[in-house]
Design a protein around this motif. Structure first.
Motif, PDB file in Angstrom:
ATOM      1  N   TYR A   1      42.747  56.992  45.157  1.00 14.78           N
ATOM      2  CA  TYR A   1      41.754  57.964  45.583  1.00 14.78           C
ATOM      3  C   TYR A   1      41.871  59.246  44.745  1.00 14.78           C
ATOM      4  CZ  TYR A   1      40.945  55.147  49.775  1.00 14.78           C
ATOM      5  OH  TYR A   1      40.630  54.131  50.633  1.00 14.78           O
ATOM      6  N   ASN A   2      40.710  59.799  44.354  1.00 13.57           N
ATOM      7  CA  ASN A   2      40.617  61.062  43.611  1.00 13.57           C
ATOM      8  C   ASN A   2      41.140  60.966  42.185  1.00 13.57           C
ATOM      9  OD1 ASN A   2      39.669  62.107  46.055  1.00 13.57           O
ATOM     10  ND2 ASN A   2      41.651  62.950  46.611  1.00 13.57           N
ATOM     11  N   SER A   3      41.425  59.749  41.713  1.00  6.60           N
ATOM     12  CA  SER A   3      41.897  59.603  40.333  1.00  6.60           C
ATOM     13  C   SER A   3      40.758  59.860  39.352  1.00  6.60           C
ATOM     14  CB  SER A   3      42.454  58.199  40.111  1.00  6.60           C
ATOM     15  OG  SER A   3      43.605  57.972  40.896  1.00  6.60           O
ATOM     16  N   LEU A   4      41.069  60.620  38.295  1.00  4.44           N
ATOM     17  CA  LEU A   4      40.108  60.814  37.209  1.00  4.44           C
ATOM     18  C   LEU A   4      40.246  59.646  36.244  1.00  4.44           C
ATOM     19  CD1 LEU A   4      40.622  64.634  36.500  1.00  4.44           C
ATOM     20  CD2 LEU A   4      38.737  63.560  37.735  1.00  4.44           C
ATOM     21  N   VAL A   5      39.162  58.963  35.971  1.00  3.34           N
ATOM     22  CA  VAL A   5      39.197  57.784  35.118  1.00  3.34           C
ATOM     23  C   VAL A   5      38.230  57.952  33.959  1.00  3.34           C
ATOM     24  CG1 VAL A   5      39.915  56.217  36.970  1.00  3.34           C
ATOM     25  CG2 VAL A   5      37.484  56.620  36.577  1.00  3.34           C
ATOM     26  N   LYS A   6      38.542  57.267  32.869  1.00  4.38           N
ATOM     27  CA  LYS A   6      37.701  57.265  31.683  1.00  4.38           C
ATOM     28  C   LYS A   6      37.004  55.905  31.550  1.00  4.38           C
ATOM     29  CE  LYS A   6      38.988  61.385  30.262  1.00  4.38           C
ATOM     30  NZ  LYS A   6      38.037  62.515  30.168  1.00  4.38           N
ATOM     31  N   LYS A   7      35.945  55.889  30.783  1.00  7.40           N
ATOM     32  CA  LYS A   7      35.229  54.644  30.545  1.00  7.40           C
ATOM     33  C   LYS A   7      36.146  53.637  29.858  1.00  7.40           C
ATOM     34  CE  LYS A   7      31.046  52.712  28.522  1.00  7.40           C
ATOM     35  NZ  LYS A   7      29.814  52.984  27.744  1.00  7.40           N
ATOM     36  N   ASP A   8      36.118  52.367  30.339  1.00 10.83           N
ATOM     37  CA  ASP A   8      36.919  51.252  29.822  1.00 10.83           C
ATOM     38  C   ASP A   8      38.400  51.401  30.131  1.00 10.83           C
ATOM     39  OD1 ASP A   8      34.635  50.053  28.767  1.00 10.83           O
ATOM     40  OD2 ASP A   8      34.829  51.133  26.873  1.00 10.83           O
ATOM     41  N   GLN A   9      38.766  52.326  30.998  1.00 15.28           N
ATOM     42  CA  GLN A   9      40.169  52.457  31.397  1.00 15.28           C
ATOM     43  C   GLN A   9      40.528  51.360  32.395  1.00 15.28           C
ATOM     44  OE1 GLN A   9      41.307  56.343  32.894  1.00 15.28           O
ATOM     45  NE2 GLN A   9      42.944  55.467  34.160  1.00 15.28           N
ATOM     46  N   LEU A  10      41.701  50.745  32.225  1.00 11.50           N
ATOM     47  CA  LEU A  10      42.165  49.698  33.133  1.00 11.50           C
ATOM     48  C   LEU A  10      42.555  50.338  34.461  1.00 11.50           C
ATOM     49  CD1 LEU A  10      42.936  46.686  33.515  1.00 11.50           C
ATOM     50  CD2 LEU A  10      45.243  47.313  32.737  1.00 11.50           C
ATOM     51  N   ILE A  11      41.929  49.882  35.558  1.00  7.38           N
ATOM     52  CA  ILE A  11      42.233  50.461  36.864  1.00  7.38           C
ATOM     53  C   ILE A  11      42.805  49.433  37.835  1.00  7.38           C
ATOM     54  CG2 ILE A  11      40.555  52.323  36.679  1.00  7.38           C
ATOM     55  CD1 ILE A  11      38.552  50.684  38.204  1.00  7.38           C
ATOM     56  N   ALA A  12      42.706  48.144  37.508  1.00 11.59           N
ATOM     57  CA  ALA A  12      43.304  47.105  38.359  1.00 11.59           C
ATOM     58  C   ALA A  12      43.457  45.836  37.539  1.00 11.59           C
ATOM     59  CB  ALA A  12      42.451  46.844  39.605  1.00 11.59           C
ATOM     60  N   GLN A  13      44.395  44.987  37.972  1.00  6.68           N
ATOM     61  CA  GLN A  13      44.660  43.732  37.272  1.00  6.68           C
ATOM     62  C   GLN A  13      44.759  42.596  38.275  1.00  6.68           C
ATOM     63  OE1 GLN A  13      45.232  42.956  33.685  1.00  6.68           O
ATOM     64  NE2 GLN A  13      44.787  41.020  34.712  1.00  6.68           N
ATOM     65  N   ILE A  14      43.937  41.567  38.056  1.00  5.53           N
ATOM     66  CA  ILE A  14      44.015  40.335  38.850  1.00  5.53           C
ATOM     67  C   ILE A  14      44.956  39.368  38.135  1.00  5.53           C
ATOM     68  CG2 ILE A  14      42.681  38.358  39.696  1.00  5.53           C
ATOM     69  CD1 ILE A  14      40.305  40.199  40.016  1.00  5.53           C
ATOM     70  N   ASP A  15      45.709  38.607  38.898  1.00  6.17           N
ATOM     71  CA  ASP A  15      46.668  37.655  38.325  1.00  6.17           C
ATOM     72  C   ASP A  15      45.962  36.780  37.287  1.00  6.17           C
ATOM     73  OD1 ASP A  15      48.732  35.991  37.748  1.00  6.17           O
ATOM     74  OD2 ASP A  15      48.810  35.020  39.707  1.00  6.17           O
ATOM     75  N   PRO A  16      46.362  36.867  35.992  1.00  2.98           N
ATOM     76  CA  PRO A  16      45.647  36.136  34.946  1.00  2.98           C
ATOM     77  C   PRO A  16      46.138  34.710  34.728  1.00  2.98           C
ATOM     78  CG  PRO A  16      47.276  37.555  33.958  1.00  2.98           C
ATOM     79  CD  PRO A  16      47.394  37.765  35.446  1.00  2.98           C
ATOM     80  N   THR A  17      47.235  34.311  35.387  1.00  4.97           N
ATOM     81  CA  THR A  17      47.853  33.004  35.098  1.00  4.97           C
ATOM     82  C   THR A  17      46.878  31.837  35.226  1.00  4.97           C
ATOM     83  OG1 THR A  17      49.993  33.874  35.824  1.00  4.97           O
ATOM     84  CG2 THR A  17      49.758  31.479  35.686  1.00  4.97           C
ATOM     85  N   PRO A  18      46.143  31.701  36.326  1.00  3.97           N
ATOM     86  CA  PRO A  18      45.223  30.557  36.432  1.00  3.97           C
ATOM     87  C   PRO A  18      44.161  30.557  35.324  1.00  3.97           C
ATOM     88  CG  PRO A  18      45.513  31.604  38.564  1.00  3.97           C
ATOM     89  CD  PRO A  18      46.116  32.516  37.557  1.00  3.97           C
ATOM     90  N   PHE A  19      43.729  31.709  34.915  1.00  5.69           N
ATOM     91  CA  PHE A  19      42.680  31.792  33.902  1.00  5.69           C
ATOM     92  C   PHE A  19      43.244  31.552  32.502  1.00  5.69           C
ATOM     93  CE2 PHE A  19      41.599  34.364  37.568  1.00  5.69           C
ATOM     94  CZ  PHE A  19      40.345  33.889  37.892  1.00  5.69           C
ATOM     95  N   GLU A  20      44.496  31.912  32.287  1.00  6.60           N
ATOM     96  CA  GLU A  20      45.146  31.574  31.015  1.00  6.60           C
ATOM     97  C   GLU A  20      45.283  30.060  30.884  1.00  6.60           C
ATOM     98  OE1 GLU A  20      48.741  33.719  31.304  1.00  6.60           O
ATOM     99  OE2 GLU A  20      47.906  35.616  30.570  1.00  6.60           O
ATOM    100  N   ASN A  21      45.631  29.393  32.001  1.00  2.00           N
ATOM    101  CA  ASN A  21      45.734  27.927  31.972  1.00  2.00           C
ATOM    102  C   ASN A  21      44.375  27.278  31.720  1.00  2.00           C
ATOM    103  OD1 ASN A  21      48.484  28.134  32.512  1.00  2.00           O
ATOM    104  ND2 ASN A  21      48.207  27.943  34.735  1.00  2.00           N
ATOM    105  N   GLU A  22      43.329  27.848  32.327  1.00  2.00           N
ATOM    106  CA  GLU A  22      41.990  27.315  32.092  1.00  2.00           C
ATOM    107  C   GLU A  22      41.588  27.487  30.629  1.00  2.00           C
ATOM    108  OE1 GLU A  22      39.292  29.146  34.756  1.00  2.00           O
ATOM    109  OE2 GLU A  22      40.141  28.237  36.577  1.00  2.00           O
ATOM    110  N   LEU A  23      42.004  28.581  30.017  1.00  2.00           N
ATOM    111  CA  LEU A  23      41.695  28.801  28.605  1.00  2.00           C
ATOM    112  C   LEU A  23      42.418  27.782  27.723  1.00  2.00           C
ATOM    113  CD1 LEU A  23      40.444  30.375  26.297  1.00  2.00           C
ATOM    114  CD2 LEU A  23      42.344  32.001  26.452  1.00  2.00           C
ATOM    115  N   LYS A  24      43.667  27.518  28.048  1.00  2.00           N
ATOM    116  CA  LYS A  24      44.427  26.523  27.274  1.00  2.00           C
ATOM    117  C   LYS A  24      43.792  25.143  27.400  1.00  2.00           C
ATOM    118  CE  LYS A  24      48.852  28.959  27.594  1.00  2.00           C
ATOM    119  NZ  LYS A  24      50.229  28.933  28.122  1.00  2.00           N
TER     120      LYS A  24
END
Length: 387
Positions: free
Chosen positions: A77-100
């Motif tokens: 809350y109240n965080s100042l953010v910039k355009k294209d700034q990373l603000i959250a990360q979803i677990d990428p493991t399943p999607f990395e496996n799908e890419l492979k």
């Protein structure tokens, strides 16, 4: 006998005198009195009041297009953010496996395409030889037909292999895109005004995009969304400069400009209202999203006019004949007299007098009261009757 008659007559007269005396003593005379207010000269400001809420001009809802578990949060809350700034990360493991898996499918499709290309070239060479031999009558027609069939089959296999490669390439591209969606980035520069997720929470994007953050690009420019009654909406014009207060700063008045009068009505329990949007400069950052605003629109203002109290307009003289024309009651030569008038704008307490035989300082009747006045001594007790 005559004496008896005389005594009876005297007694009757005495009783009559006593009765009349008691009636006079114990009955008071009713006197009608009027409450009046003087006609004044001054200013009248006609206003329309409404309530609304302070909101950012624009809010951006940041969501996710893939489902998964939140593993990291980089904004609050109240965080100042910039355009294209990373603000959250979803677990990428399943999607990395799908890419492979998609990349492996693409590799296999390309291998099949290479094999199909070799087969097609071999079928093309065989067909060419058979055509030359057939021209020399060295082979039968059936052998040439077999060669043509083999070539057509090889060409079809080649086309299928090409299509499979393109499909696999699309699969790889989609897998990379989904992997990229696991990175939740801010689409604009702004301030986070709402956060709807926590680390470890699973978000599902099966049917609709869930909202993770709400970002306001610029809190220095706000707007007040007010609900104006249908009876007053005709008095509101674009460009008006209403004033409003908020509970956080009851002694401070804020100003704005009517930027938009929305045509879409809101109906709640048969009450029709319209949304009037007021643009507000919030450079001082005192106004917060969601604050309740009490808004006053000045629709008309007149100075140095005669004005009469609204209570005089509502007063009705008992037993007086009704009249369709507007009027008030004044006292003339000690008696109440009705005067026809024509009125203008009102502020709810005073009304402009446009026409009428009434002057400044003249008193108009606003109420009536009846006081009972007894002919008694100052003690308030009637004197003892004397015979």
């Amino acid at each position: 006998m005559k004496n008896k008659k005389k005594i009876v007559l005297i007694a009757g007269i005495s009783l009559f005198i006593i009765a009349v005396t008691l009636i006079v003593i114990f009955s008071g005379s009713a006197k009608t009195e009027f409450k009046t207010i003087k006609v004044q000269r001054g200013s009248i400001i006609q206003t329309v009041t409404a309530t609304g809420n302070v909101n950012p001009v624009t809010t951006i809802l940041v969501g996710t297009r893939v489902s998964g578990t939140i593993v990291d949060l980089y904004a609050d809350y109240n965080s100042l953010v910039k355009k294209d700034q990373l603000i959250a990360q979803i677990d990428p493991t399943p999607f990395e496996n799908e890419l492979k898996q998609a990349e492996a499918d693409l590799y296999n499709a390309r291998s099949n395409l290479f094999k199909a290309d070799v087969t097609l070239k071999d079928a093309a060479r065989t067909l060419k030889r058979k055509q030359e031999l057939f021209k020399r009558d060295l082979i039968s027609r059936s052998e040439l037909d077999d060669a043509e069939t083999a070539y057509d089959s090889a060409r079809a296999q080649y086309e299928m292999a090409v299509a499979q490669v393109r499909k696999s390439e699309a699969g790889v591209k989609q897998a990379k895109t989904n992997l990229g969606y696991t990175r939740i980035v801010s689409p604009v520069n702004g301030v986070v005004i709402a956060k709807n997720v926590e680390v470890g929470q699973t978000v599902a994007a099966s049917f609709q995009t869930p909202t993770l953050f709400t970002i306001a690009p610029d809190l220095t420019k706000m707007q007040v969304d007010t609900n104006v009654d249908e009876a007053d909406i005709s008095k509101i014009k674009t460009g008006m400069e209403p004033i409003f207060t908020v509970d956080a700063y009851p002694d401070r008045r804020f100003t704005g400009v009517v930027a938009q009068i929305r045509l879409s009505p809101t109906v709640v329990q048969n009450v029709v209202t319209y949304d009037v949007v007021i643009a507000v400069d919030n450079t001082h950052l005192l106004l917060k999203p969601g604050m309740t605003a009490n808004v006053t629109f000045v629709t008309q203002e007149k100075t140095n006019v005669l004005k009469i109290p609204n209570t005089a307009l509502r007063f009705k003289m008992p037993n007086a004949a009704p009249s369709k024309q507007q009027g008030v009651w004044i006292i003339r030569d000690g008696k109440p007299v009705r005067v026809n008038i024509k009125t203008g704008i009102t502020d709810g307490e005073w009304t402009e007098l446009v026409e009428g035989d009434i002057k400044e300082g003249q008193e108009v009747i606003v109420d009536i009261q009846t006081n009972k006045k007894n002919n008694n001594s100052s003690t308030g007790k009637p004197p003892s009757p004397r015979f």
